[in-house]
Design an enzyme around this catalytic site. Sequence first.
Site, mmCIF file in Angstrom:
data_model
loop_
_atom_site.group_PDB
_atom_site.id
_atom_site.type_symbol
_atom_site.label_atom_id
_atom_site.label_comp_id
_atom_site.label_asym_id
_atom_site.label_seq_id
_atom_site.Cartn_x
_atom_site.Cartn_y
_atom_site.Cartn_z
ATOM 1 C CG HIS A 118 -1.889 -1.116 1.278
ATOM 2 N ND1 HIS A 118 -2.402 -1.720 0.143
ATOM 3 C CD2 HIS A 118 -2.446 -1.768 2.320
ATOM 4 C CE1 HIS A 118 -3.225 -2.693 0.503
ATOM 5 N NE2 HIS A 118 -3.271 -2.743 1.815
ATOM 6 C CB CYS A 126 -4.084 -8.687 3.248
ATOM 7 S SG CYS A 126 -5.542 -9.713 3.034
ATOM 8 C CG PHE A 127 1.288 -10.285 4.028
ATOM 9 C CD1 PHE A 127 1.564 -10.756 5.298
ATOM 10 C CD2 PHE A 127 0.780 -11.164 3.087
ATOM 11 C CE1 PHE A 127 1.350 -12.083 5.629
ATOM 12 C CE2 PHE A 127 0.554 -12.498 3.404
ATOM 13 C CZ PHE A 127 0.844 -12.956 4.678
ATOM 14 C CB CYS A 128 0.658 -3.422 4.042
ATOM 15 S SG CYS A 128 0.588 -3.146 5.798
ATOM 16 C CB ALA A 129 0.064 -6.267 -0.549
#
Length: 470
Positions: A131, A377-380
């Site tokens: 993100h 979601c690992f900032c994605a």
Amino acid sequence: MSSSTHPAYPNYRELFVGLEVEVPLLSGARGRYVNLDNAASTPPLKAVQQAVNEFLVYYSSVHRGTGFKSQISTHAYEQAREVVLRFLGADSLSHTCIFGKNTTEAINKLARRFPFTSERDVVLTSGMEHHSNDLPWRAAAKTIHASLTPDGRLDEADFDAQLARYANRLALVAITGASNVSGYLNPIHRLAEKAHAAGALILVDCAQLAPHRKVDMLALDEPAHLDFVAISAHKMYAPFGTGALVGRRDIFERGDPDVTGGGTVEIVTLDDVVWADPPDRDEAGSPNTVGAVALAAAIRQLEGVGMDRVAQHEAALTEYALRRLPSIPGITVLGDIDPTRAAQRLGVIPFGLRDVSHFKVAAALGYEFGIGVRSGCFCAHPYVLHLLGLSHDEAADVRRRMLARDKSDMPGLIRASFGLYNTMHEVDLLVEALGRIARGEYQGVYHQNTASGEYLPEAWQPRFEEYFSI
Ligand SMILES: Cc1ncc(COP(=O)(O)O)c(C=O)c1O
């Protein structure tokens, strides 16, 4: 293969702080902590700890102080810039190194400082970005996302098509050097050539790439050069709150700083300001000198080991993990699962277990086996939903439930990510622990927090003060 049969590898562990620390487990025992969350943050190098300790006795104000401690602090701070520039194959004539907090801040700065014009107002990024290399662009310009292949690589044909479609309006390509979810590497120099041919510049988000591979920005007159690179020190074994934006000096010689105040100016009158030259124009307020020293010390250590050897060691770990993980019942490893291609990606491995929520797997690994990974979601978000193959409707449904503060069955993955100090034995520990979790052989009674999705085991009451308190 047991740990004793592993080939000898260099003892990189000696270079790090805290790797022998034991942590409490749900069973009541203590176990040595295994950190497989390096894509998020890495432990400090001893060289960093030592440099910081040695520097602190001289620490003082930088830039305008006249005392000896100020002079030596200024010298160290400016020297750290040179170390960062050289590490990235840049130099202080054509580039400037702007220190800030982290990659996120660096990219936000570029987004606010980039000289978009009414003719050149488009940023081309991709669907695989963190993100931090997506949202700042959406706020600053018309942002186009190049598509991905079904297995989550950049679809270069679509990248080319978007480039051609927006060629006259394209200002910047903003692309990650390596994915924090799948570990895929992007062909950054080839993309740079294409961006330049279209009259645009290129930023490479090197938050993941720089700790694991040699990054070479190349001279500005080379078509494949990189115009801007962003890095985070806490992912490079130097967790002292620093990151850097290395970018073309000519861009930062123009325009107003995005954050104004002390340090950014040459002259101020009541009705006029003359901005300082780069990098000072873009470093408002007192800088994080200790962080810069720490980052430079980490870079020196990584260079001492050699980035080729860093890559080689991590590729060996990745190859071994990709060979062993498929033995776990119900596991799906995403991205490139071919162990023979381990050297062509980073040691970041996303996976899921068929019958156990990613939140619960991560919790059980931590609470019962002392293994730190990350899930979710690992900032994605767009990228993880793509990798999971969610349809548009399914993704909309997820969004609805999340907006209603229910993350109980939020889609996501578990991610194991390697650093220089990890070992084959630690891969064995991960595989054994996952096997037990997959077979239901975990002891905890876990309760889920619906709002966060996270699981907490009953009777987990660690006394943090026994380990650390301020
Ligand atoms: C590819 C990538 N870009 C940007 C970031 C943001 O880094 P930071 O949190 O240090 O600003 C991360 C963090 O995980 C990342 O993996």
